[in-house]
Design an enzyme around this catalytic site. Structure first.
Site, PDB file in Angstrom:
ATOM      1  N   HIS A 156       0.844  -1.201   0.000  1.00 45.38           N
ATOM      2  CA  HIS A 156       0.000   0.000   0.000  1.00 45.38           C
ATOM      3  C   HIS A 156       0.878   1.250   0.000  1.00 45.38           C
ATOM      4  O   HIS A 156       2.078   1.191   0.264  1.00 45.38           O
ATOM      5  CB  HIS A 156      -0.916   0.042   1.235  1.00 45.38           C
ATOM      6  CG  HIS A 156      -2.123  -0.831   1.120  1.00 45.38           C
ATOM      7  ND1 HIS A 156      -2.111  -2.162   1.424  1.00 45.38           N
ATOM      8  CD2 HIS A 156      -3.388  -0.557   0.703  1.00 45.38           C
ATOM      9  CE1 HIS A 156      -3.312  -2.686   1.206  1.00 45.38           C
ATOM     10  NE2 HIS A 156      -4.111  -1.731   0.767  1.00 45.38           N
ATOM     11  N   LYS A 160      -0.467   4.813   4.654  1.00 44.18           N
ATOM     12  CA  LYS A 160      -1.320   3.854   5.395  1.00 44.18           C
ATOM     13  C   LYS A 160      -0.729   3.610   6.781  1.00 44.18           C
ATOM     14  O   LYS A 160       0.472   3.372   6.918  1.00 44.18           O
ATOM     15  CB  LYS A 160      -1.451   2.539   4.612  1.00 44.18           C
ATOM     16  CG  LYS A 160      -2.427   1.569   5.265  1.00 44.18           C
ATOM     17  CD  LYS A 160      -2.863   0.483   4.308  1.00 44.18           C
ATOM     18  CE  LYS A 160      -3.776  -0.524   5.002  1.00 44.18           C
ATOM     19  NZ  LYS A 160      -5.023   0.080   5.488  1.00 44.18           N
TER      20      LYS A 160
HETATM   21  P1  NAP Z   1      -7.348   9.463   5.272  1.00 45.11           P
HETATM   22  O1  NAP Z   1      -7.046  10.075   3.960  1.00 45.11           O
HETATM   23  O2  NAP Z   1      -6.422   9.702   6.441  1.00 45.11           O
HETATM   24  O3  NAP Z   1      -8.838   9.897   5.667  1.00 45.11           O
HETATM   25  C1  NAP Z   1      -9.418   9.707   6.936  1.00 45.11           C
HETATM   26  C2  NAP Z   1     -10.288  10.900   7.191  1.00 45.11           C
HETATM   27  O4  NAP Z   1     -11.005  10.697   8.404  1.00 45.11           O
HETATM   28  C3  NAP Z   1      -9.442  12.159   7.338  1.00 45.11           C
HETATM   29  O5  NAP Z   1     -10.064  13.236   6.683  1.00 45.11           O
HETATM   30  C4  NAP Z   1      -9.409  12.331   8.855  1.00 45.11           C
HETATM   31  O6  NAP Z   1      -9.204  13.663   9.260  1.00 45.11           O
HETATM   32  C5  NAP Z   1     -10.830  11.874   9.172  1.00 45.11           C
HETATM   33  N1  NAP Z   1     -10.969  11.640  10.603  1.00 45.11           N
HETATM   34  C6  NAP Z   1     -10.121  11.030  11.442  1.00 45.11           C
HETATM   35  N2  NAP Z   1     -10.601  11.074  12.678  1.00 45.11           N
HETATM   36  C7  NAP Z   1     -11.775  11.767  12.602  1.00 45.11           C
HETATM   37  C8  NAP Z   1     -12.751  12.144  13.551  1.00 45.11           C
HETATM   38  N3  NAP Z   1     -12.575  11.867  14.838  1.00 45.11           N
HETATM   39  N4  NAP Z   1     -13.867  12.796  13.112  1.00 45.11           N
HETATM   40  C9  NAP Z   1     -14.041  13.097  11.822  1.00 45.11           C
HETATM   41  N5  NAP Z   1     -13.119  12.779  10.874  1.00 45.11           N
HETATM   42  C10 NAP Z   1     -12.025  12.109  11.273  1.00 45.11           C
HETATM   43  O7  NAP Z   1      -7.458   7.879   5.141  1.00 45.11           O
HETATM   44  P2  NAP Z   1      -8.094   7.025   3.939  1.00 45.11           P
HETATM   45  O8  NAP Z   1      -6.990   6.540   3.051  1.00 45.11           O
HETATM   46  O9  NAP Z   1      -9.235   7.752   3.333  1.00 45.11           O
HETATM   47  O10 NAP Z   1      -8.592   5.749   4.756  1.00 45.11           O
HETATM   48  C11 NAP Z   1      -9.535   5.874   5.809  1.00 45.11           C
HETATM   49  C12 NAP Z   1      -9.814   4.487   6.403  1.00 45.11           C
HETATM   50  O11 NAP Z   1     -10.472   3.680   5.421  1.00 45.11           O
HETATM   51  C13 NAP Z   1      -8.564   3.711   6.840  1.00 45.11           C
HETATM   52  O12 NAP Z   1      -8.880   2.953   7.988  1.00 45.11           O
HETATM   53  C14 NAP Z   1      -8.306   2.791   5.645  1.00 45.11           C
HETATM   54  O13 NAP Z   1      -7.578   1.633   5.980  1.00 45.11           O
HETATM   55  C15 NAP Z   1      -9.729   2.470   5.259  1.00 45.11           C
HETATM   56  N6  NAP Z   1      -9.911   2.002   3.870  1.00 45.11           N
HETATM   57  C16 NAP Z   1     -10.785   0.968   3.710  1.00 45.11           C
HETATM   58  C17 NAP Z   1     -11.097   0.523   2.433  1.00 45.11           C
HETATM   59  C18 NAP Z   1     -12.125  -0.559   2.278  1.00 45.11           C
HETATM   60  O14 NAP Z   1     -12.481  -0.903   1.131  1.00 45.11           O
HETATM   61  N7  NAP Z   1     -12.678  -1.061   3.387  1.00 45.11           N
HETATM   62  C19 NAP Z   1     -10.494   1.121   1.312  1.00 45.11           C
HETATM   63  C20 NAP Z   1      -9.614   2.182   1.522  1.00 45.11           C
HETATM   64  C21 NAP Z   1      -9.334   2.632   2.816  1.00 45.11           C
HETATM   65  P3  NAP Z   1      -7.675  14.137   9.608  1.00 45.11           P
HETATM   66  O15 NAP Z   1      -6.923  14.097   8.329  1.00 45.11           O
HETATM   67  O16 NAP Z   1      -7.894  15.502  10.164  1.00 45.11           O
HETATM   68  O17 NAP Z   1      -7.153  13.154  10.619  1.00 45.11           O
END
Ligand code: NAP
Length: 270
Positions: A156, A160
């Site tokens: 990844h 991540k």
């Molecule tokens: P990312 O770019 O870091 O996005 C996460 C978002 O959530 C950021 O905007 C973050 O804000 C926000 N956040 C964190 N804590 C928060 C809170 N307490 N209240 C409101 N917003 C909050 O990460 P990503 O790549 O999008 O991935 C997010 C999650 O999805 C990870 O756990 C990843 O492993 C998972 N994921 C899952 C799949 C699937 O198919 N299941 C696919 C892709 C990703 P800040 O930047 O201010 O912290």
């Protein structure tokens, strides 16, 4: 009937892609967008945030303030944020699509307790291709059985924060279940130094973090003289976002309960 969807973590990599996916999904409408209270993007237009035109939905900080405005919340954030959102959704009887990964054992138990009264679709990977791979892995494990060494490799992007990926763990779980093994007992997470010879029943996990890799997964079934590899490579986050939006639309008409992407795609054996 239109499904009203809220996206939390709206400014995140997945959040923005989800907003784009909702904008082109038939019968779906973005009705709320959320970020953490201290975010500088509170008040921004969610459509503009996602690189689209204005959509009129402004990014808010308080899920309780908008809980009456949506049918389903899509949550791809972080474990603590997802737990807080689950509490609000459960009280209001709203469905959740959960993509967040990296829950520890205590957080998993807490999530199960919180979401018991509502309909929730949770998956470590929402892409159709990966869910097909889960099916193929089950078949491969049953056919190849204990005659092969099984290793899971995942790669990844450099941002991540959890490892191995939720998808890699799910792949290991599918294989372990098919072979009647307890993944907690047979998983080996990385190897270094004098490891000794490989034990047949172990399932190894190898992790790579580099550049902008969206998500690669390979499960290897290796025997004397031949090996089978089942590989999935995601080239865009849109594959996850499209699946999550499909799950949200499907979830709206489901009774309270725990579902995954295999349910949404009709891949479960009767
Ligand atoms: P990312 O770019 O870091 O996005 C996460 C978002 O959530 C950021 O905007 C973050 O804000 C926000 N956040 C964190 N804590 C928060 C809170 N307490 N209240 C409101 N917003 C909050 O990460 P990503 O790549 O999008 O991935 C997010 C999650 O999805 C990870 O756990 C990843 O492993 C998972 N994921 C899952 C799949 C699937 O198919 N299941 C696919 C892709 C990703 P800040 O930047 O201010 O912290």
């Amino acid at each position: 009937m239109t499904v009203k969807i809220a996206v939390t973590g709206a400014a995140g990599r997945m959040g923005k892609t989800l907003i784009e996916a909702i904008s082109v999904a038939e019968g779906c409408e973005l009705s709320a967008a959320l970020e953490r209270p201290e975010s500088s993007l509170i008040g921004a237009d969610a459509g503009e945030l996602a690189g689209l035109g204005k959509c009129g939905v402004l990014v808010g900080a308080d899920i309780a303030a908008v809980v009456d405005d949506f049918d389903v919340l899509i949550d791809f954030t972080a474990p603590l944020a997802t737990l807080a959102n689950a509490e609000v959704c459960a009280k209001a009887g709203k469905g959740m699509v959960i993509g967040t990964t990296g829950f520890d054992a205590g957080q998993k138990a807490e999530l199960e307790r919180l979401i018991a009264p509502i309909a929730v679709c949770q998956a470590s990977n929402f892409s159709t291709g990966v869910n097909l791979c889960f099916k193929l892995l089950d078949m491969a494990a049953r056919v190849l059985g204990d005659d092969v060494d099984i290793e899971v490799y995942e790669a990844h992007h450099r941002h991540k924060v959890d490892a191995p990926s939720g998808t890699a763990l799910s792949m290991g779980q599918v294989v372990a279940d098919a072979l009647g093994r307890d993944l907690d007992k047979v998983a080996v997470y990385g190897r270094e130094g004098q490891t000794g010879a490989r034990e047949r029943e172990t399932i190894g996990f190898a992790t790579v973090r580099a550049g902008d890799i969206v998500g690669d997964h390979t499960v290897m079934f290796s025997a004397e003289g031949e090996r089978v590899e089942i590989t999935h490579k995601a080239s865009s986050r849109m594959s996850f976002a499209r699946g999550a939006v499909r799950a949200a639309a499907w979830l709206k008409s489901q009774a309270a309960g725990r579902y995954d992407m295999q349910d949404v795609l009709g891949l479960k054996a009767d």
